[in-house]
Design a protein around this motif. Sequence first.
Motif, PDB file in Angstrom:
ATOM      1  N   MET A   1      39.847 -10.743 -18.192  1.00 61.27           N
ATOM      2  CA  MET A   1      39.456  -9.918 -17.062  1.00 61.27           C
ATOM      3  C   MET A   1      38.353 -10.671 -16.310  1.00 61.27           C
ATOM      4  N   ARG A   2      38.718 -11.252 -15.187  1.00 61.74           N
ATOM      5  CA  ARG A   2      37.793 -12.097 -14.426  1.00 61.74           C
ATOM      6  C   ARG A   2      36.644 -11.269 -13.849  1.00 61.74           C
ATOM      7  N   GLY A   3      35.438 -11.843 -13.960  1.00 63.74           N
ATOM      8  CA  GLY A   3      34.267 -11.208 -13.369  1.00 63.74           C
ATOM      9  C   GLY A   3      33.751  -9.993 -14.100  1.00 63.74           C
ATOM     10  N   LYS A   4      34.296  -9.699 -15.310  1.00 63.41           N
ATOM     11  CA  LYS A   4      33.858  -8.540 -16.075  1.00 63.41           C
ATOM     12  C   LYS A   4      32.907  -8.926 -17.208  1.00 63.41           C
ATOM     13  N   GLY A   5      32.524 -10.210 -17.253  1.00 62.38           N
ATOM     14  CA  GLY A   5      31.611 -10.655 -18.295  1.00 62.38           C
ATOM     15  C   GLY A   5      30.159 -10.432 -17.914  1.00 62.38           C
TER      16      GLY A   5
ATOM     17  N   GLN B   1      26.721 -19.183 -13.192  1.00 58.92           N
ATOM     18  CA  GLN B   1      27.717 -18.238 -13.682  1.00 58.92           C
ATOM     19  C   GLN B   1      27.237 -17.614 -14.979  1.00 58.92           C
ATOM     20  N   GLY B   2      27.511 -16.324 -15.143  1.00 58.23           N
ATOM     21  CA  GLY B   2      27.144 -15.627 -16.368  1.00 58.23           C
ATOM     22  C   GLY B   2      28.040 -16.028 -17.526  1.00 58.23           C
ATOM     23  N   HIS B   3      27.615 -15.675 -18.728  1.00 54.91           N
ATOM     24  CA  HIS B   3      28.384 -16.021 -19.924  1.00 54.91           C
ATOM     25  C   HIS B   3      29.654 -15.168 -20.028  1.00 54.91           C
ATOM     26  N   ASP B   4      30.678 -15.753 -20.664  1.00 56.59           N
ATOM     27  CA  ASP B   4      31.884 -14.987 -20.974  1.00 56.59           C
ATOM     28  C   ASP B   4      31.612 -14.074 -22.171  1.00 56.59           C
ATOM     29  N   ILE B   5      32.371 -12.993 -22.260  1.00 56.84           N
ATOM     30  CA  ILE B   5      32.209 -12.020 -23.345  1.00 56.84           C
ATOM     31  C   ILE B   5      33.561 -11.833 -24.041  1.00 56.84           C
TER      32      ILE B   5
ATOM     33  N   HIS C   1      19.468 -14.117 -13.239  1.00 58.43           N
ATOM     34  CA  HIS C   1      18.539 -13.888 -12.123  1.00 58.43           C
ATOM     35  C   HIS C   1      19.200 -13.213 -10.927  1.00 58.43           C
ATOM     36  N   GLY C   2      20.358 -12.612 -11.157  1.00 57.51           N
ATOM     37  CA  GLY C   2      21.012 -11.865 -10.089  1.00 57.51           C
ATOM     38  C   GLY C   2      21.672 -12.729  -9.036  1.00 57.51           C
ATOM     39  N   LYS C   3      21.779 -14.054  -9.294  1.00 58.76           N
ATOM     40  CA  LYS C   3      22.393 -14.956  -8.318  1.00 58.76           C
ATOM     41  C   LYS C   3      23.563 -15.698  -8.963  1.00 58.76           C
ATOM     42  N   GLY C   4      24.683 -15.725  -8.278  1.00 58.57           N
ATOM     43  CA  GLY C   4      25.860 -16.412  -8.799  1.00 58.57           C
ATOM     44  C   GLY C   4      26.978 -15.434  -9.110  1.00 58.57           C
ATOM     45  N   VAL C   5      27.905 -15.873  -9.951  1.00 58.68           N
ATOM     46  CA  VAL C   5      29.073 -15.055 -10.270  1.00 58.68           C
ATOM     47  C   VAL C   5      29.041 -14.661 -11.742  1.00 58.68           C
ATOM     48  N   ALA C   6      29.582 -13.500 -12.019  1.00 56.01           N
ATOM     49  CA  ALA C   6      29.635 -13.017 -13.406  1.00 56.01           C
ATOM     50  C   ALA C   6      30.658 -13.807 -14.204  1.00 56.01           C
ATOM     51  N   GLY C   7      30.453 -13.861 -15.514  1.00 48.99           N
ATOM     52  CA  GLY C   7      31.422 -14.518 -16.387  1.00 48.99           C
ATOM     53  C   GLY C   7      32.668 -13.661 -16.546  1.00 48.99           C
ATOM     54  N   ASP C   8      33.564 -14.090 -17.403  1.00 47.73           N
ATOM     55  CA  ASP C   8      34.812 -13.364 -17.636  1.00 47.73           C
ATOM     56  C   ASP C   8      34.747 -12.598 -18.958  1.00 47.73           C
TER      57      ASP C   8
ATOM     58  N   ASP D   1      46.751   0.475 -21.759  1.00 41.09           N
ATOM     59  CA  ASP D   1      45.821   0.845 -22.820  1.00 41.09           C
ATOM     60  C   ASP D   1      44.405   0.812 -22.245  1.00 41.09           C
ATOM     61  N   GLU D   2      43.464   1.350 -22.974  1.00 39.04           N
ATOM     62  CA  GLU D   2      42.077   1.333 -22.519  1.00 39.04           C
ATOM     63  C   GLU D   2      41.145   1.398 -23.717  1.00 39.04           C
ATOM     64  N   MET D   3      39.893   1.004 -23.504  1.00 38.43           N
ATOM     65  CA  MET D   3      38.879   1.061 -24.542  1.00 38.43           C
ATOM     66  C   MET D   3      37.509   1.202 -23.890  1.00 38.43           C
ATOM     67  N   GLU D   4      36.583   1.840 -24.594  1.00 40.98           N
ATOM     68  CA  GLU D   4      35.218   1.976 -24.098  1.00 40.98           C
ATOM     69  C   GLU D   4      34.313   1.048 -24.891  1.00 40.98           C
ATOM     70  N   VAL D   5      33.496   0.282 -24.197  1.00 36.93           N
ATOM     71  CA  VAL D   5      32.636  -0.693 -24.840  1.00 36.93           C
ATOM     72  C   VAL D   5      31.335  -0.828 -24.052  1.00 36.93           C
ATOM     73  N   ASP D   6      30.251  -1.107 -24.749  1.00 33.50           N
ATOM     74  CA  ASP D   6      28.966  -1.353 -24.088  1.00 33.50           C
ATOM     75  C   ASP D   6      28.924  -2.784 -23.568  1.00 33.50           C
ATOM     76  N   LEU D   7      28.689  -2.939 -22.273  1.00 37.86           N
ATOM     77  CA  LEU D   7      28.671  -4.261 -21.642  1.00 37.86           C
ATOM     78  C   LEU D   7      27.383  -4.450 -20.850  1.00 37.86           C
ATOM     79  N   PRO D   8      26.922  -5.700 -20.734  1.00 35.22           N
ATOM     80  CA  PRO D   8      25.717  -5.959 -19.938  1.00 35.22           C
ATOM     81  C   PRO D   8      26.007  -5.838 -18.449  1.00 35.22           C
ATOM     82  N   SER D   9      25.051  -5.306 -17.708  1.00 32.26           N
ATOM     83  CA  SER D   9      25.158  -5.209 -16.260  1.00 32.26           C
ATOM     84  C   SER D   9      23.813  -5.578 -15.656  1.00 32.26           C
TER      85      SER D   9
END
Length: 387
Positions: free
Chosen positions: A236-240, A118-122, A245-252, A139-147
């Motif tokens: 926000m689940r899965g948005k972290g 699993q990826g790290h939480d942000i 290595h491209g395998k597994g699930v994203a963090g929150d 509400d909304e906000m723009e932020v730079d996130l890893p992908s």
Amino acid sequence: MVNVSEKRDYYEVLGVSKEADATELKKSFRSLARKYHPDKNDSPDADEKFKEIQEAYAVLSDNDKRRNYDRFGHNSPGGSPFGPGGFQGFNINLDDILGGDFFSSMFGGRSSRSSRAQGHDILVRHEINLEAVLEGGKDEMEVDLPSTCLDCQGTGAKGGITRQCRECDGKGQVRVRQQIGPFVQDSVRSCPQCDGSGRTYESRCKSCSGDGLQSEPQVLRFSIPKGAQDGTRLRMRGKGQPAPHGKGVAGDLFIQLVVEEHSWFERNGMDLIMSLPLGYTALALGTSIKLPHIDGKDLVVKVPAGTNSGDTITIAGRGLPSSRGVGRGDVVILCKLHMPNKFDKGTKKVLESIRDNLDGKTDLIDSMKGYPKICPFFINVKALIFI
């Protein structure tokens, strides 16, 4: 070394009866070992107690040693059952006795029941005002996130070309045997060669420098709950961060709300508190003042005659809503006497006249009634509200 006569009974040490079977002994040892292990217990005597528990279990879990102990106690004719040096510990697989999770949690290892990568939480922070706390809403906000890097598909390898790790044979895990005091601990850990992916590569991806990640701006849309507290976190689940290595699930992704300071209101739970500067006549004779409020409807503040500086006025039900969705707090107004720094000659003369006339004989309010037009300082209350 502990004198034989000072040793406690082994059954007493483990808290079991002399008829206890192997299951009872193991259960008691497991519980006491968890309680008194020096890495889990900071008590000064934890180490000695842990050794005492080990020794007791080492004897009573061995049929021959237990039979000899039941007959002679600590005064065995053959001396210590552990030889001339006494008890020095014993080797036992603690995964069997205490379970792999116990030592894995202490020494950073992973149990054989490994979870999916699993990826790290942000954590990001977002400022809101009191109006947003009152009303809630979208509400909304723009932020730079890893992908995930598109060029290597998150593998970190040039062109996404990888090969099976030779260290772990592509399993992503290696078995490690570790000596922990008198114990031997077998554990399964992430392979250090491939970082648990089971794959390695020869050349790094130039786009992500081998990280498998790239940063890009994203717009996050979310809802602010009514009555949100400063520090409230929205998940926000899965948005972290994507899994390694491209395998597994994203963090929150967690959005921490930061409530901005208001110009005149101070928050106390559901209540809103403010200081209201007033002149002498407003405090002495009373007045009614309208103030703008965050809910869009004016606050009508009725100041009773004879109000002292430091008195409070409460307007019920005009504060912030409960985060549980039931009711609203109050607005609490602290009345404060406002004193100007300078007086013109006319005002100063009037004040001196009031002081001379009062001299403890005349009521202050009655004396002040005769001077409202001469002394604008007393009557222009609204001009003083936000000074």
